[in-house]
Design an enzyme around this catalytic site. Structure first.
Site, PDB file in Angstrom:
ATOM      1  N   ARG A 196      -1.464 -34.942  12.772  1.00  0.00           N
ATOM      2  CA  ARG A 196      -0.809 -35.152  14.071  1.00  0.00           C
ATOM      3  C   ARG A 196      -1.120 -36.553  14.594  1.00  0.00           C
ATOM      4  NH1 ARG A 196      -3.274 -29.870  16.962  1.00  0.00           N
ATOM      5  NH2 ARG A 196      -5.152 -31.030  16.328  1.00  0.00           N
TER       6      ARG A 196
ATOM      7  N   ARG B 297      -0.531 -35.322  19.293  1.00  0.00           N
ATOM      8  CA  ARG B 297      -1.620 -34.723  20.075  1.00  0.00           C
ATOM      9  C   ARG B 297      -2.011 -35.709  21.174  1.00  0.00           C
ATOM     10  NH1 ARG B 297      -5.787 -30.644  19.508  1.00  0.00           N
ATOM     11  NH2 ARG B 297      -6.937 -30.836  21.474  1.00  0.00           N
TER      12      ARG B 297
ATOM     13  N   GLU C 275      -6.178 -22.740  24.526  1.00  0.00           N
ATOM     14  CA  GLU C 275      -5.250 -22.303  23.486  1.00  0.00           C
ATOM     15  C   GLU C 275      -4.214 -21.339  24.061  1.00  0.00           C
ATOM     16  OE1 GLU C 275      -5.129 -23.558  20.664  1.00  0.00           O
ATOM     17  OE2 GLU C 275      -7.091 -24.475  20.340  1.00  0.00           O
TER      18      GLU C 275
END
Length: 214
Positions: free
Chosen positions: A142, A91, A99
């Site tokens: 992540r 990330r 999104e």
């Protein structure tokens, strides 16, 4: 007949000279070139590319860095990277883009554009990941990193281009926060990307108004 043969010889000579000139020019121009994209210096791929420019190296001194190759662009702020033979989901630190693939909410405006722009910058390319002083992973497992590719700080480029906002600000993972905020400011003033959509960005809470679907 002699005139015809002479003309052919002259034509052949001109073609050969043009080819040599073109070859020499190509050879001379093979050095790494530099360009500016949205105000951020970027280096076209070449032999002597510096992954992280000196200005950043001073600020990032002592932080852990790893190299890898981008396998897949998941969305505008998340990528899969091959690091030493292992796939890691990364990330982009301090960045939030609209999104585009979430199962919880519909795709948002600028989401697909952000993903496409990131893909254009990183898909299949070698990158350097820099972990900040704090946690190296989020609650989803992540990796959290500043991503550099061919001398470009990608997190900053995304913000400067208006494809994302600065978010998820948690100390001490804030080494490059000033640069990120400055990039965001420039995008806002230029009304670029997400800043071109009235009421889309909730600046106070640093997120997007989720009812604004694409």
């Amino acid at each position: 007949m002699k005139i015809w043969i002479k003309a052919i010889c002259i034509t052949s000579f001109v073609i050969q000279m043009s080819a040599c000139s073109s070859s020499a020019q190509t050879k001379n121009d093979s050095r790494p070139a530099q360009a500016v994209q949205n105000g951020i210096q970027q280096h076209v791929e070449g032999k002597d590319i510096v992954d992280i420019p000196e200005a950043y190296k001073r600020k990032l001194k002592g932080l852990e860095t790893v190299k890898g190759k981008v396998l897949h662009i998941k969305d505008g702020d998340t990528i899969d990277v091959n690091v030493k033979g292992q796939k890691q989901t990364v990330r982009l630190l301090l960045l939030d883009t609209p999104e585009s693939v979430s199962q919880k909410i519909p795709p948002q405006k600028m989401g697909k554009e952000a993903s496409f722009f990131l893909k254009k910058q990183l898909d299949g390319k070698s990158v350097t990941l820099v972990y900040d002083q704090g946690p190296k992973e989020d609650k989803y497992g992540r990796k959290l990193a500043y991503v550099f590719c061919n001398g470009i700080h990608i997190n900053e480029l995304m913000a400067k281009s208006g494809y994302g906002i600065i978010a998820y600000i948690f100390k001490p993972n804030t080494t490059l926060l000033p640069e990120m905020l400055e990039a965001e400011k420039e995008a806002k003033e230029a009304k670029a990307g997400v800043w071109s959509i009235k009421g889309f960005v909730d600046e106070k809470n640093r997120h997007y108004n989720r009812n604004d679907a694409a």
